[in-house]
Design a protein around this motif. Structure first.
Motif, PDB file in Angstrom:
ATOM      1  N   UNK A 134       0.758  -1.138   0.084  1.00 24.19           N
ATOM      2  CA  UNK A 134      -0.142  -0.019   0.054  1.00 24.19           C
ATOM      3  C   UNK A 134       0.794   1.320  -0.017  1.00 24.19           C
ATOM      4  N   UNK A 135       2.063   1.150  -0.372  1.00 21.14           N
ATOM      5  CA  UNK A 135       2.923   2.393  -0.160  1.00 21.14           C
ATOM      6  C   UNK A 135       2.800   3.185  -1.236  1.00 21.14           C
ATOM      7  N   UNK A 176       6.865 -12.228 -14.647  1.00 20.93           N
ATOM      8  CA  UNK A 176       7.221 -13.060 -13.461  1.00 20.93           C
ATOM      9  C   UNK A 176       6.078 -12.547 -12.370  1.00 20.93           C
ATOM     10  N   UNK A 177       5.416 -13.661 -11.802  1.00 22.27           N
ATOM     11  CA  UNK A 177       4.706 -13.363 -10.716  1.00 22.27           C
ATOM     12  C   UNK A 177       4.883 -14.624  -9.771  1.00 22.27           C
ATOM     13  N   UNK A 178       4.601 -13.999  -8.223  1.00 24.52           N
ATOM     14  CA  UNK A 178       5.239 -15.294  -7.280  1.00 24.52           C
ATOM     15  C   UNK A 178       4.565 -14.540  -6.070  1.00 24.52           C
ATOM     16  N   UNK A 179       4.460 -15.556  -4.848  1.00 20.82           N
ATOM     17  CA  UNK A 179       4.686 -14.992  -3.481  1.00 20.82           C
ATOM     18  C   UNK A 179       5.922 -14.895  -3.181  1.00 20.82           C
ATOM     19  N   UNK A 180       6.130 -13.931  -2.001  1.00 15.38           N
ATOM     20  CA  UNK A 180       7.577 -13.773  -1.709  1.00 15.38           C
ATOM     21  C   UNK A 180       7.439 -13.687   0.145  1.00 15.38           C
ATOM     22  N   UNK A 240       4.588 -10.959   1.022  1.00 17.41           N
ATOM     23  CA  UNK A 240       3.389 -10.400   0.204  1.00 17.41           C
ATOM     24  C   UNK A 240       3.472 -11.174  -1.095  1.00 17.41           C
ATOM     25  N   UNK A 241       2.986 -10.511  -2.232  1.00 18.62           N
ATOM     26  CA  UNK A 241       3.027 -11.134  -3.441  1.00 18.62           C
ATOM     27  C   UNK A 241       3.455 -10.298  -4.396  1.00 18.62           C
ATOM     28  N   UNK A 242       3.889 -10.711  -5.746  1.00 20.80           N
ATOM     29  CA  UNK A 242       4.476 -10.048  -6.790  1.00 20.80           C
ATOM     30  C   UNK A 242       3.276 -10.219  -8.166  1.00 20.80           C
ATOM     31  N   UNK A 243       2.632  -9.189  -8.345  1.00 24.65           N
ATOM     32  CA  UNK A 243       1.590  -9.480  -9.270  1.00 24.65           C
ATOM     33  C   UNK A 243       2.400  -9.147 -10.679  1.00 24.65           C
ATOM     34  N   UNK A 244       3.423  -8.460 -10.675  1.00 27.66           N
ATOM     35  CA  UNK A 244       4.091  -8.368 -12.224  1.00 27.66           C
ATOM     36  C   UNK A 244       5.389  -7.518 -12.073  1.00 27.66           C
ATOM     37  N   UNK A 245       6.232  -8.415 -12.416  1.00 32.40           N
ATOM     38  CA  UNK A 245       7.676  -8.174 -12.586  1.00 32.40           C
ATOM     39  C   UNK A 245       7.789  -8.110 -14.309  1.00 32.40           C
ATOM     40  N   UNK A 246       7.874  -7.222 -15.107  1.00 31.92           N
ATOM     41  CA  UNK A 246       8.153  -7.161 -16.442  1.00 31.92           C
ATOM     42  C   UNK A 246       9.370  -7.143 -16.523  1.00 31.92           C
ATOM     43  N   UNK A 247      10.066  -8.216 -16.997  1.00 31.25           N
ATOM     44  CA  UNK A 247      11.337  -8.315 -17.434  1.00 31.25           C
ATOM     45  C   UNK A 247      11.527  -8.045 -19.045  1.00 31.25           C
ATOM     46  N   UNK A 248      12.657  -7.357 -19.294  1.00 30.98           N
ATOM     47  CA  UNK A 248      12.743  -7.064 -20.820  1.00 30.98           C
ATOM     48  C   UNK A 248      14.254  -7.195 -21.117  1.00 30.98           C
ATOM     49  N   UNK A 271       4.227  -5.152  -6.702  1.00 30.97           N
ATOM     50  CA  UNK A 271       3.973  -6.074  -5.787  1.00 30.97           C
ATOM     51  C   UNK A 271       3.321  -5.313  -4.353  1.00 30.97           C
ATOM     52  N   UNK A 272       2.779  -6.478  -3.589  1.00 29.87           N
ATOM     53  CA  UNK A 272       1.964  -6.000  -2.478  1.00 29.87           C
ATOM     54  C   UNK A 272       2.801  -6.645  -1.247  1.00 29.87           C
ATOM     55  N   UNK A 273       2.719  -5.716  -0.087  1.00 29.32           N
ATOM     56  CA  UNK A 273       3.356  -6.248   0.985  1.00 29.32           C
ATOM     57  C   UNK A 273       1.874  -6.491   1.934  1.00 29.32           C
TER      58      UNK A 273
END
Length: 128
Positions: free
Chosen positions: A42-43, A84-88, A95-103, A117-119
């Motif tokens: 929520x930052x 890439x998406x994941x829980x962390x 939290x979870x990563x909804x979207x890491x866009x790697x280029x 990502x969300x905390x």
């Protein structure tokens, strides 16, 4: 082609995580494109390398470590981009990563263009 892209993105992600766990903030920051956008729920939203650097340098003061990604999923967009998406979880938060866009860059290096990502929990007292 997809298995190669997936493996390259996973390797880039593992390197970013290794930098994070060593406390190498500059190494983590080098994983972002200059015009990357990071959204942290929520930052807030951080646009560009400078704003992203301020967030990570401030967060480093909480002494985060032991970051690991769980339930990792990589969706290939094309030969030069994947999400890439994941829980962390780590020692002080999860939290979870909804979207890491790697280029993929012309150099062959993969960089983050977007990091959403969300905390879900933060326990800074655990860092002591």
């Amino acid at each position: 082609m997809s298995p190669i892209v997936i493996e390259e993105v996973l390797n880039a992600s593992r390197e970013w995580i290794a930098c994070f766990n060593r406390g190498d903030v500059e190494g983590c920051l080098s994983g972002y494109l200059p015009d990357a956008v990071m959204r942290v729920d929520p930052v807030g939203e951080f646009k560009g390398a400078g704003a992203i650097a301020l967030f990570w340098r401030d967060f480093a003061n909480l002494n985060p470590s032991q970051l690991e990604y769980l339930d990792v999923n990589v969706k290939v967009i094309d030969a030069k981009s994947a999400v890439l998406s994941a829980n962390w979880r780590m020692n002080i938060a999860s939290g979870f990563i909804s979207k890491e866009l790697w280029v993929k860059q012309d150099s062959g290096e993969w960089k983050l263009a977007q990091d959403d990502f969300s905390v879900l929990s933060l326990n800074p007292q655990q860092s002591a």
